[in-house]
Scaffold this motif. Structure first.
Motif, short mmCIF file in Angstrom:
data_model
loop_
_atom_site.label_atom_id
_atom_site.label_comp_id
_atom_site.label_asym_id
_atom_site.label_seq_id
_atom_site.Cartn_x
_atom_site.Cartn_y
_atom_site.Cartn_z
N LEU A 19 11.95 -1.51 8.73
CA LEU A 19 11.01 -0.80 7.89
C LEU A 19 9.59 -1.22 8.18
O LEU A 19 8.64 -0.68 7.61
CB LEU A 19 11.33 -1.09 6.42
CG LEU A 19 12.67 -0.58 5.95
CD1 LEU A 19 13.03 -1.21 4.63
CD2 LEU A 19 12.64 0.92 5.83
N LEU A 20 9.44 -2.15 9.10
CA LEU A 20 8.12 -2.73 9.29
C LEU A 20 7.09 -1.73 9.72
O LEU A 20 5.98 -1.67 9.19
CB LEU A 20 8.20 -3.84 10.34
CG LEU A 20 8.71 -5.15 9.82
CD1 LEU A 20 8.68 -6.18 10.92
CD2 LEU A 20 7.85 -5.59 8.65
N TYR A 22 6.96 1.42 9.36
CA TYR A 22 6.61 2.30 8.25
C TYR A 22 5.65 1.61 7.29
O TYR A 22 4.63 2.19 6.90
CB TYR A 22 7.89 2.72 7.52
CG TYR A 22 7.67 3.55 6.29
CD1 TYR A 22 6.89 4.69 6.34
CD2 TYR A 22 8.25 3.20 5.08
CE1 TYR A 22 6.69 5.46 5.21
CE2 TYR A 22 8.06 3.97 3.95
CZ TYR A 22 7.27 5.09 4.02
OH TYR A 22 7.07 5.85 2.89
N CYS A 23 5.94 0.38 6.96
CA CYS A 23 5.08 -0.34 6.02
C CYS A 23 3.68 -0.54 6.59
O CYS A 23 2.69 -0.48 5.86
CB CYS A 23 5.68 -1.69 5.67
SG CYS A 23 7.18 -1.55 4.69
N LEU A 26 1.86 2.63 6.28
CA LEU A 26 1.50 2.79 4.86
C LEU A 26 0.28 1.96 4.51
O LEU A 26 -0.64 2.44 3.84
CB LEU A 26 2.67 2.37 3.98
CG LEU A 26 3.64 3.44 3.53
CD1 LEU A 26 4.76 2.82 2.72
CD2 LEU A 26 2.93 4.51 2.71
N ALA A 27 0.28 0.72 4.95
CA ALA A 27 -0.84 -0.16 4.62
C ALA A 27 -2.14 0.41 5.18
O ALA A 27 -3.16 0.47 4.49
CB ALA A 27 -0.58 -1.57 5.15
N GLN A 30 -4.41 3.24 3.66
CA GLN A 30 -5.37 3.03 2.58
C GLN A 30 -6.81 3.04 3.04
O GLN A 30 -7.72 3.06 2.22
CB GLN A 30 -5.09 1.70 1.90
CG GLN A 30 -3.75 1.65 1.24
CD GLN A 30 -3.45 0.26 0.76
OE1 GLN A 30 -4.18 -0.27 -0.05
NE2 GLN A 30 -2.39 -0.32 1.27
N GLU A 41 -2.31 -7.58 2.93
CA GLU A 41 -1.86 -6.44 2.14
C GLU A 41 -0.34 -6.44 1.99
O GLU A 41 0.19 -6.31 0.88
CB GLU A 41 -2.31 -5.15 2.83
CG GLU A 41 -1.80 -3.88 2.19
CD GLU A 41 -2.35 -3.70 0.79
OE1 GLU A 41 -1.62 -3.16 -0.05
OE2 GLU A 41 -3.49 -4.11 0.54
N LEU A 42 0.35 -6.63 3.11
CA LEU A 42 1.81 -6.61 3.06
C LEU A 42 2.34 -7.83 2.31
O LEU A 42 3.31 -7.74 1.56
CB LEU A 42 2.39 -6.55 4.47
CG LEU A 42 2.09 -5.24 5.20
CD1 LEU A 42 2.65 -5.27 6.61
CD2 LEU A 42 2.67 -4.05 4.45
N ASP A 45 2.43 -7.45 -1.29
CA ASP A 45 3.57 -6.66 -1.75
C ASP A 45 4.89 -7.29 -1.35
O ASP A 45 5.91 -6.61 -1.32
CB ASP A 45 3.47 -5.23 -1.21
CG ASP A 45 2.48 -4.41 -2.02
OD1 ASP A 45 2.65 -4.34 -3.24
OD2 ASP A 45 1.53 -3.87 -1.43
N ASN A 46 4.83 -8.59 -1.03
CA ASN A 46 6.07 -9.33 -0.73
C ASN A 46 6.79 -8.89 0.53
O ASN A 46 7.98 -9.09 0.66
CB ASN A 46 7.04 -9.23 -1.90
CG ASN A 46 6.73 -10.25 -2.95
OD1 ASN A 46 6.48 -11.41 -2.63
ND2 ASN A 46 6.72 -9.83 -4.19
N LEU A 47 6.06 -8.26 1.44
CA LEU A 47 6.67 -7.86 2.70
C LEU A 47 6.08 -8.71 3.80
O LEU A 47 4.96 -8.47 4.25
CB LEU A 47 6.40 -6.38 2.96
CG LEU A 47 6.92 -5.43 1.91
CD1 LEU A 47 6.25 -4.09 2.00
CD2 LEU A 47 8.42 -5.29 2.06
N ILE A 48 6.83 -9.71 4.21
CA ILE A 48 6.25 -10.70 5.11
C ILE A 48 6.34 -10.26 6.56
O ILE A 48 7.39 -9.91 7.06
CB ILE A 48 6.94 -12.06 4.91
CG1 ILE A 48 6.60 -12.58 3.52
CG2 ILE A 48 6.48 -13.05 5.96
CD1 ILE A 48 7.73 -13.28 2.86
N ARG B 16 15.02 -6.67 4.90
CA ARG B 16 13.99 -5.84 5.51
C ARG B 16 14.41 -5.50 6.93
O ARG B 16 14.24 -4.39 7.39
CB ARG B 16 12.67 -6.59 5.50
CG ARG B 16 11.47 -5.74 5.79
CD ARG B 16 10.36 -6.63 6.23
NE ARG B 16 10.85 -7.58 7.22
CZ ARG B 16 10.33 -8.75 7.44
NH1 ARG B 16 9.31 -9.15 6.76
NH2 ARG B 16 10.83 -9.54 8.38
N ASN B 117 -5.24 7.91 -1.87
CA ASN B 117 -6.26 8.19 -0.84
C ASN B 117 -5.98 9.47 -0.09
O ASN B 117 -6.23 9.55 1.10
CB ASN B 117 -6.30 7.06 0.20
CG ASN B 117 -6.64 5.74 -0.43
OD1 ASN B 117 -6.42 5.54 -1.61
ND2 ASN B 117 -7.19 4.86 0.36
#
Lengths: 118, 118
Positions: A19-20, A22-23, A26-27, A30, A41-42, A45-48, B16, B117
């Motif tokens: 999913l990285l 995609y994330c 997404l980040a 913004q 940012e990630l 949101d707890n996405l390391i 993840r 956004n």
DNA sequence: ACCCAGTACCTTGCATAAAAAGGTAGTGGG
DNA sequence: CCCACTACCTTTTTATGCAAGGTACTGGGT
């Protein structure tokens, strides 16, 4: 030739695997972010993610024309690459969001079956 | 020693990376299933897995004591290994479900920021 | 009695991907 | 003018998912 840009047909398999990407899209959606921004940012949101993962991925997304960047000076330190989505990047992100929603609904349907038997 | 059974601390990173293991546990949670059952179950929910992925994973989950199996005869063909969750498997599954919910909420929060956004 | 198609289990080897670690270079303060 | 800091990027290692290949049990047809 097989010179695919992003292979949307396989996006579901891709997403299931990781999913990285995609994330990260997404980040960046913004606004203009550089690598450290994306990491924080990630993380918020707890996405390391780590540097060694991020940089190659940004390069790949750039060469797939989903991202573009411009150099900007920094107050302290070397200049930074600020990334933003291209038009194609935005379209891809919307597609991926659909895929993400399908994935969650698949898994949630499995979860429901589990809850019944418990 | 570092002889971890399942390393729940890293479960988020694990998840993840790959949701497959979680989905397989979910599928088996419905009752006793053998390999082909699991494949069709996941396929029915649009989560494609193949033999070469499934068998090694079942073995790993078994050796981590999350699964156990018993042989049962088949009407036509060789006997089958029917898998079910162990007590520990059930506890792990519940933990993973929490992790899954946290993951989806993280990503959905990113999605919301994106929609603003746009 | 024997072969063959069908089913089930499992392993090996390859391609890809994430992470760790290492490397280069610009900047500003002391 | 050196040093700490920041930023970008690459190289190496490790893990994972998958295709392909391999063994074995079963029942039915001849």
């Amino acid at each position: 030739m097989d010179n695919k840009i992003f292979d949307m047909e396989n996006a579901r398999a891709q997403m299931r695997k990781s999913l990285l990407e995609y994330c990260i899209l997404l980040a960046i959606s913004q606004g203009e972010l550089y690598a450290s921004d994306i990491l924080s940012e990630l993380k918020a949101d707890n996405l390391i993610v780590v540097e060694g993962t991020l940089y190659p991925m940004l390069s790949r997304l750039k060469s797939d024309s989903l991202l573009e960047y411009s150099w900007k000076e920094s107050k302290a330190g070397p200049p930074r690459k600020y990334y933003r989505l291209t038009g194609e990047g935005k379209r891809t992100l919307e597609q991926l969001t659909l895929t993400w929603q399908e994935l969650t609904s698949s898994i949630n349907s499995l979860i429901k079956k589990y809850e019944k038997n418990n």
